[in-house]
Design a protein around this motif. Structure first.
Motif, short mmCIF file in Angstrom:
data_model
loop_
_atom_site.label_atom_id
_atom_site.label_comp_id
_atom_site.label_asym_id
_atom_site.label_seq_id
_atom_site.Cartn_x
_atom_site.Cartn_y
_atom_site.Cartn_z
N PHE A 108 20.36 -118.80 22.89
CA PHE A 108 20.47 -120.13 23.36
C PHE A 108 21.08 -120.91 22.09
O PHE A 108 21.51 -122.01 22.27
N VAL A 164 13.08 -123.80 16.12
CA VAL A 164 11.66 -124.05 15.40
C VAL A 164 11.28 -122.58 15.49
O VAL A 164 11.24 -121.65 16.22
N ALA A 169 5.49 -122.03 15.23
CA ALA A 169 5.23 -123.64 14.99
C ALA A 169 5.32 -124.37 16.27
O ALA A 169 5.49 -125.53 16.48
N ARG A 184 4.14 -127.90 19.50
CA ARG A 184 3.38 -128.97 18.51
C ARG A 184 4.28 -130.23 18.49
O ARG A 184 3.88 -130.99 17.73
N GLY A 185 5.28 -130.05 19.25
CA GLY A 185 6.14 -131.46 18.92
C GLY A 185 7.10 -131.64 17.63
O GLY A 185 7.65 -132.41 17.54
N VAL A 186 7.29 -130.20 17.35
CA VAL A 186 8.04 -130.31 15.89
C VAL A 186 9.53 -130.70 16.13
O VAL A 186 9.93 -131.39 15.64
N THR A 232 10.93 -132.05 18.87
CA THR A 232 11.06 -133.26 19.05
C THR A 232 11.07 -134.35 18.07
O THR A 232 11.88 -135.31 17.76
N VAL A 244 22.37 -128.48 25.87
CA VAL A 244 21.53 -127.48 26.16
C VAL A 244 22.05 -126.27 27.05
O VAL A 244 22.14 -126.91 28.21
N ARG A 293 12.05 -135.53 26.10
CA ARG A 293 10.67 -136.22 25.26
C ARG A 293 11.40 -137.26 24.17
O ARG A 293 10.71 -138.12 23.82
C1 LIG Z 1 13.59 -125.14 22.10
C2 LIG Z 1 12.65 -125.14 20.91
C3 LIG Z 1 13.39 -125.79 19.82
C4 LIG Z 1 11.34 -126.25 21.15
O1 LIG Z 1 10.63 -126.56 19.93
P1 LIG Z 1 9.37 -127.13 20.04
O2 LIG Z 1 8.89 -127.44 18.64
O3 LIG Z 1 8.45 -125.85 20.55
O4 LIG Z 1 9.25 -128.34 21.00
P2 LIG Z 1 8.18 -129.35 21.15
O5 LIG Z 1 7.02 -128.98 20.98
O6 LIG Z 1 8.92 -130.25 20.78
O7 LIG Z 1 8.28 -129.53 22.73
C5 LIG Z 1 9.00 -130.66 23.43
C6 LIG Z 1 8.64 -130.67 24.90
O8 LIG Z 1 9.23 -129.17 25.15
C7 LIG Z 1 8.17 -128.59 26.27
N1 LIG Z 1 8.16 -127.26 25.96
C8 LIG Z 1 8.24 -126.57 24.65
N2 LIG Z 1 8.48 -125.37 24.91
C9 LIG Z 1 8.42 -124.99 26.26
C10 LIG Z 1 8.75 -124.00 27.10
N3 LIG Z 1 8.82 -122.47 26.40
N4 LIG Z 1 8.95 -124.09 28.29
C11 LIG Z 1 8.76 -125.42 28.87
N5 LIG Z 1 8.47 -126.54 28.13
C12 LIG Z 1 8.33 -126.29 27.09
C13 LIG Z 1 6.89 -129.11 25.46
O9 LIG Z 1 5.94 -128.90 26.49
C14 LIG Z 1 7.14 -130.59 25.28
O10 LIG Z 1 7.23 -131.52 26.51
P3 LIG Z 1 6.03 -132.32 26.73
O11 LIG Z 1 5.76 -133.16 25.58
O12 LIG Z 1 6.45 -133.11 27.81
O13 LIG Z 1 4.65 -131.78 26.94
C15 LIG Z 1 12.10 -123.95 20.47
O14 LIG Z 1 11.45 -123.31 21.72
C16 LIG Z 1 13.23 -122.97 20.09
O15 LIG Z 1 13.41 -122.93 18.82
N6 LIG Z 1 13.74 -122.25 20.81
C17 LIG Z 1 15.03 -121.35 20.32
C18 LIG Z 1 16.24 -122.15 19.79
C19 LIG Z 1 16.66 -123.10 20.93
O16 LIG Z 1 16.83 -123.05 21.97
N7 LIG Z 1 17.14 -124.33 20.33
C20 LIG Z 1 17.74 -125.25 21.05
C21 LIG Z 1 19.20 -125.09 21.41
S1 LIG Z 1 19.76 -126.34 22.25
#
Ligand SMILES: CC(C)(COP(=O)(O)OP(=O)(O)OC[C@H]1O[C@@H](n2cnc3c(N)ncnc32)[C@H](O)[C@@H]1OP(=O)(O)O)[C@@H](O)C(=O)NCCC(=O)NCCS
Length: 169
Positions: free
Chosen positions: A29, A87, A91, A94-96, A98, A121, A134
């Motif tokens: 991604f 992230v 980790a 957990r809201g990291v 966001t 995205v 969020r």
């Molecule tokens: C996308 C990413 C950054 C999310 O990081 P994270 O710290 O887990 O996100 P958060 O904990 O802040 O989650 C925020 C929201 O996303 C939701 N969420 C997190 N992971 C999820 C998943 N796998 N599927 C669905 N929802 C998800 C959470 O439930 C939360 O929503 P809520 O507050 O309504 O419950 C992480 O999964 C990642 O690094 N992915 C690979 C790299 C990537 O895609 N980067 C973004 C490129 S645009």
């Protein structure tokens, strides 16, 4: 909200960044190349000059590395920038991300006086869409067939946040 800070990304973070970039979702991604080496990451970190492109490590109160947060090229004249984040798998949820996105938006509006920030995205990345939602971003629409890397093209959701909306989150 989870307690995280953004600190400027530097050479010492290279091994942590390398480990996060090995995650399949990060490879899929983000524009990270398919094969990432320590040298490539070192060069990538060096590209951020602190004015026209910025990058931070996302760390917890003990300075443990949780992920990274980056800007695209900053349009100082037009007052706009694209924000990105990743992230570490351990980790997540957990809201990291966001908290990191909100901290970057605060930097953009309060320190850099920008007027609009975006997050692009991939469609099919619900975790990242949820992060933008969020953080109070608005989904503007889908950009079609955007160049991703090499010969890959992807559809990207365009999310945006304006200064008065940050105050409302
Ligand atoms: C996308 C990413 C950054 C999310 O990081 P994270 O710290 O887990 O996100 P958060 O904990 O802040 O989650 C925020 C929201 O996303 C939701 N969420 C997190 N992971 C999820 C998943 N796998 N599927 C669905 N929802 C998800 C959470 O439930 C939360 O929503 P809520 O507050 O309504 O419950 C992480 O999964 C990642 O690094 N992915 C690979 C790299 C990537 O895609 N980067 C973004 C490129 S645009």
């Amino acid at each position: 909200m989870v307690d995280v800070r953004l600190v400027p990304l530097r050479d010492a973070h290279v091994p942590d960044v390398l480990a996060v970039m090995a995650d399949p979702d990060v490879l899929r991604f983000t524009r990270t190349p398919h094969v990432v080496t320590e040298d490539w990451v070192r060069g990538w970190v060096a590209r951020f000059d602190g004015r026209d492109r910025l990058a931070w490590a996302v760390v917890d109160p003990h300075d443990t590395f949780l992920g990274y947060a980056v800007t695209g090229p900053v349009d100082h004249e037009g007052g706009e920038v694209e924000l990105g984040y990743a992230v570490a798998p351990s980790a997540r949820r957990r809201g990291v991300a966001t908290a990191a996105l909100l901290a970057m938006a605060r930097w953009a509006f309060e320190e850099a006086a920008l007027q609009r920030v975006t997050a692009l995205v991939s469609t099919g990345n619900p975790a990242s869409s949820a992060v933008a939602r969020r953080a109070g971003f608005t989904l503007e629409g889908v950009l079609r067939s955007v160049h991703h890397r090499d010969d890959e093209r992807v559809d990207l959701e365009c999310w945006s946040l304006l200064p008065h909306e940050l105050a409302a989150t």
